[in-house]
Design an enzyme around this catalytic site. Structure first.
Site, PDB file in Angstrom:
ATOM      1  N   LYS A  16       1.285  -1.214   0.031  1.00  0.00           N
ATOM      2  CA  LYS A  16       0.053  -0.229   0.505  1.00  0.00           C
ATOM      3  C   LYS A  16       0.657   0.942   0.335  1.00  0.00           C
ATOM      4  CE  LYS A  16      -3.665  -0.746  -1.062  1.00  0.00           C
ATOM      5  NZ  LYS A  16      -3.851  -1.972  -2.009  1.00  0.00           N
ATOM      6  N   SER A  17       2.419   1.186  -0.295  1.00  0.00           N
ATOM      7  CA  SER A  17       3.084   2.380  -0.696  1.00  0.00           C
ATOM      8  C   SER A  17       3.283   2.901  -2.303  1.00  0.00           C
ATOM      9  CB  SER A  17       3.824   2.218  -0.178  1.00  0.00           C
ATOM     10  OG  SER A  17       4.014   1.171   0.153  1.00  0.00           O
ATOM     11  N   THR A  35       3.102   0.391  -4.739  1.00  0.00           N
ATOM     12  CA  THR A  35       3.352  -0.546  -5.750  1.00  0.00           C
ATOM     13  C   THR A  35       3.170  -0.386  -7.359  1.00  0.00           C
ATOM     14  OG1 THR A  35       3.124  -1.723  -3.470  1.00  0.00           O
ATOM     15  CG2 THR A  35       4.134  -3.006  -5.401  1.00  0.00           C
ATOM     16  N   THR A  36       1.751  -0.869  -7.648  1.00  0.00           N
ATOM     17  CA  THR A  36       1.313  -0.651  -8.593  1.00  0.00           C
ATOM     18  C   THR A  36       1.385   0.592  -9.269  1.00  0.00           C
ATOM     19  OG1 THR A  36      -0.511  -1.011  -7.317  1.00  0.00           O
ATOM     20  CG2 THR A  36      -1.001  -0.765  -9.465  1.00  0.00           C
ATOM     21  N   HIS A  60       7.514  -7.644  -1.525  1.00  0.00           N
ATOM     22  CA  HIS A  60       7.202  -6.739  -0.950  1.00  0.00           C
ATOM     23  C   HIS A  60       8.600  -7.057   0.766  1.00  0.00           C
ATOM     24  CE1 HIS A  60       4.026  -5.070  -2.158  1.00  0.00           C
ATOM     25  NE2 HIS A  60       2.931  -5.552  -2.010  1.00  0.00           N
ATOM     26  N   ARG A  91       6.420   4.951   1.676  1.00  0.00           N
ATOM     27  CA  ARG A  91       5.154   6.015   2.354  1.00  0.00           C
ATOM     28  C   ARG A  91       5.199   6.410   2.977  1.00  0.00           C
ATOM     29  NH1 ARG A  91      -1.414   4.918  -0.022  1.00  0.00           N
ATOM     30  NH2 ARG A  91      -1.656   7.320   0.033  1.00  0.00           N
ATOM     31  N   ARG A 150      -7.999   4.036  -4.959  1.00  0.00           N
ATOM     32  CA  ARG A 150      -8.222   4.145  -4.241  1.00  0.00           C
ATOM     33  C   ARG A 150      -8.948   5.593  -4.304  1.00  0.00           C
ATOM     34  NH1 ARG A 150      -8.762   6.794   0.823  1.00  0.00           N
ATOM     35  NH2 ARG A 150      -6.885   6.514   1.518  1.00  0.00           N
ATOM     36  N   GLY A 184      -4.968   7.686  -3.920  1.00  0.00           N
ATOM     37  CA  GLY A 184      -4.076   8.239  -5.031  1.00  0.00           C
ATOM     38  C   GLY A 184      -4.069  10.008  -4.102  1.00  0.00           C
TER      39      GLY A 184
HETATM   40  P1  A3P Z   1      -4.680   4.656  -1.297  1.00  0.00           P
HETATM   41  O1  A3P Z   1      -5.348   4.377  -0.641  1.00  0.00           O
HETATM   42  O2  A3P Z   1      -4.040   5.462  -0.340  1.00  0.00           O
HETATM   43  O3  A3P Z   1      -5.902   5.637  -2.540  1.00  0.00           O
HETATM   44  P2  A3P Z   1      -0.344   0.242  -3.981  1.00  0.00           P
HETATM   45  O4  A3P Z   1       0.107   0.520  -5.090  1.00  0.00           O
HETATM   46  O5  A3P Z   1       1.296  -0.630  -3.200  1.00  0.00           O
HETATM   47  O6  A3P Z   1      -0.971  -1.292  -3.531  1.00  0.00           O
HETATM   48  O7  A3P Z   1      -0.431   1.256  -3.120  1.00  0.00           O
HETATM   49  C1  A3P Z   1      -2.633   1.247  -3.315  1.00  0.00           C
HETATM   50  C2  A3P Z   1      -1.640   3.137  -2.994  1.00  0.00           C
HETATM   51  O8  A3P Z   1      -2.298   3.927  -4.469  1.00  0.00           O
HETATM   52  C3  A3P Z   1      -3.912   3.550  -2.933  1.00  0.00           C
HETATM   53  O9  A3P Z   1      -3.650   4.526  -2.041  1.00  0.00           O
HETATM   54  C4  A3P Z   1      -3.846   3.898  -4.142  1.00  0.00           C
HETATM   55  O10 A3P Z   1      -4.673   4.774  -4.660  1.00  0.00           O
HETATM   56  C5  A3P Z   1      -2.583   4.544  -4.897  1.00  0.00           C
HETATM   57  N1  A3P Z   1      -1.952   3.826  -6.393  1.00  0.00           N
HETATM   58  C6  A3P Z   1      -2.707   3.368  -7.135  1.00  0.00           C
HETATM   59  N2  A3P Z   1      -1.962   3.852  -8.294  1.00  0.00           N
HETATM   60  C7  A3P Z   1      -1.699   4.938  -8.065  1.00  0.00           C
HETATM   61  C8  A3P Z   1      -0.952   6.097  -9.428  1.00  0.00           C
HETATM   62  N3  A3P Z   1      -0.941   5.028 -10.894  1.00  0.00           N
HETATM   63  N4  A3P Z   1      -0.448   6.393  -8.425  1.00  0.00           N
HETATM   64  C9  A3P Z   1      -0.475   7.441  -7.859  1.00  0.00           C
HETATM   65  N5  A3P Z   1      -0.971   6.735  -6.421  1.00  0.00           N
HETATM   66  C10 A3P Z   1      -1.630   5.122  -6.897  1.00  0.00           C
END
Ligand code: A3P
Length: 326
Positions: A67-68, A70-71, A131, A154, A292, A294
């Protein structure tokens, strides 16, 4: 849960009984293994990874705590590395595939389910995500003078909120629900997959200070504030620097836009797709869970003052003197 247990080998079961355990977020339990907390299936894959992985000259490893971002990091690294191949943005794979379908996780996919895959025919450079904490990476990966490790970090306030809201969706109905307050306590105690978060962050941070050519430490908040400078650094670090001509043509901005939250979130594959995290074996999973808000600082909508105090104190204690701050 029954399904999970069936997939556990005898060897893993024997190991699990020897490990400290705590309540899990999306599995009944997490276990403290090699100094960090992990779900049982991942322990099995990490052992297999540590035993079988062989580094290759141009490997790229994208590391995060869940959740920092990764995507986002997967999308950016894929787009930078493959930009010559997909210079025509009309048919870019990121428009039709979720970033997780383009860059596999070491522990959830490559070495999952007791597989020992042949990674030699992966497209070069091979791009992996993980991770796993730095200290638990396979030895040749850590020692390699050519492997490039990128860590995206993050702010723990936002990472906790993002984790809580995401994992709540993934928690199987067969497990009892737990409260936000309880989740916060678990997070602060370090009891979360790959946690404690401070050890995860400091592990990569310290290594990035020692071996800056090999470990690049990026921050989600900095990337949000100035994506172009960060992509310039990332491109150079990965060995795919942007040329002056590319700079002039706006190639960096194009990549930033292609991988932006607003762009990815609106793609059909990310609005209605379901398979990006098929490895979680969770039939409820929807790709849109990965997008979510971002934003930086959404935690203010969720924290009460005593939580702010507690996490600030904890961070001060754990990061004090390290040079890492948020
Ligand atoms: P929030 O839940 O605060 O919105 P991961 O990819 O490690 O699972 O992290 C998910 C977090 O990255 C989520 O944060 C998500 O919304 C955000 N996120 C996903 N895609 C993103 C992008 N292209 N740019 C910035 N943040 C992104």
């Amino acid at each position: 849960a029954a399904e999970e247990e069936e997939e556990e080998t005898e060897e893993l079961k024997e190991l699990l009984v020897t490990l400290p355990k705590e309540k899990g977020w999306r599995t009944p339990f997490i276990y403290k293994f090699q100094g960090f907390w992990s779900q049982p299936k991942e322990i099995q894959s990490i052992l297999s990874f540590q035993k079988h992985f062989k580094t290759s000259e141009s490997d790229v490893v994208l590391a995060t705590i869940p959740k920092s971002g990764t995507t986002w990091l997967k999308a950016l690294a894929f787009a930078i590395i493959n930009r010559k191949r997909y210079s025509n943005t009309q048919n870019h794979p990121l428009l039709t595939s979720n970033p997780h379908d383009l860059v596999p996780f070491i522990e959830y996919e490559i070495y999952a389910n007791n597989q020992v895959p042949d990674l030699s025919d992966f497209a070069q450079p091979r791009i992996f995500a993980t991770h796993i904490p730095y200290h638990a990476l396979e030895e040749s990966m850590k020692k390699s003078d050519t492997t490039k490790i990128v860590y995206l970090c993050r702010n723990p306030f936002d990472t906790f909120i993002s984790s809580w809201l995401f994992l709540k969706k993934l928690r199987p109905e067969s497990l009892p629900q737990f409260s936000f307050e309880e989740a916060f306590k678990m997070y602060c105690d370090g009891f979360i997959g790959c946690g404690p978060f401070w050890e995860h962050m400091l592990g990569y941070y310290n290594e990035s200070l020692k071996r800056p050519q090999h470990v690049l430490f990026l921050k989600y908040e900095d990337m949000k504030e100035d994506i172009v400078s960060n992509l310039r650094v990332l491109g150079g670090f990965l060995g795919f620097p942007f040329s002056l001509e590319e700079e002039r043509e706006g190639v960096i901005e194009d990549i930033a836009n292609l991988c932006s939250f607003d762009k990815l979130k609106e793609l059909e594959v990310n609005k209605s797709g379901k398979a990006a995290m098929a490895f979680l074996n969770n039939s409820n999973f929807e790709n849109n869970y990965l997008f979510r808000k971002g934003q930086v600082g959404d935690w203010v909508n969720h924290f009460n003052p005593s939580m702010v105090n507690k996490l600030s104190q904890l961070m001060e204690d754990k990061f004090q003197g390290s040079g890492l701050s948020f």
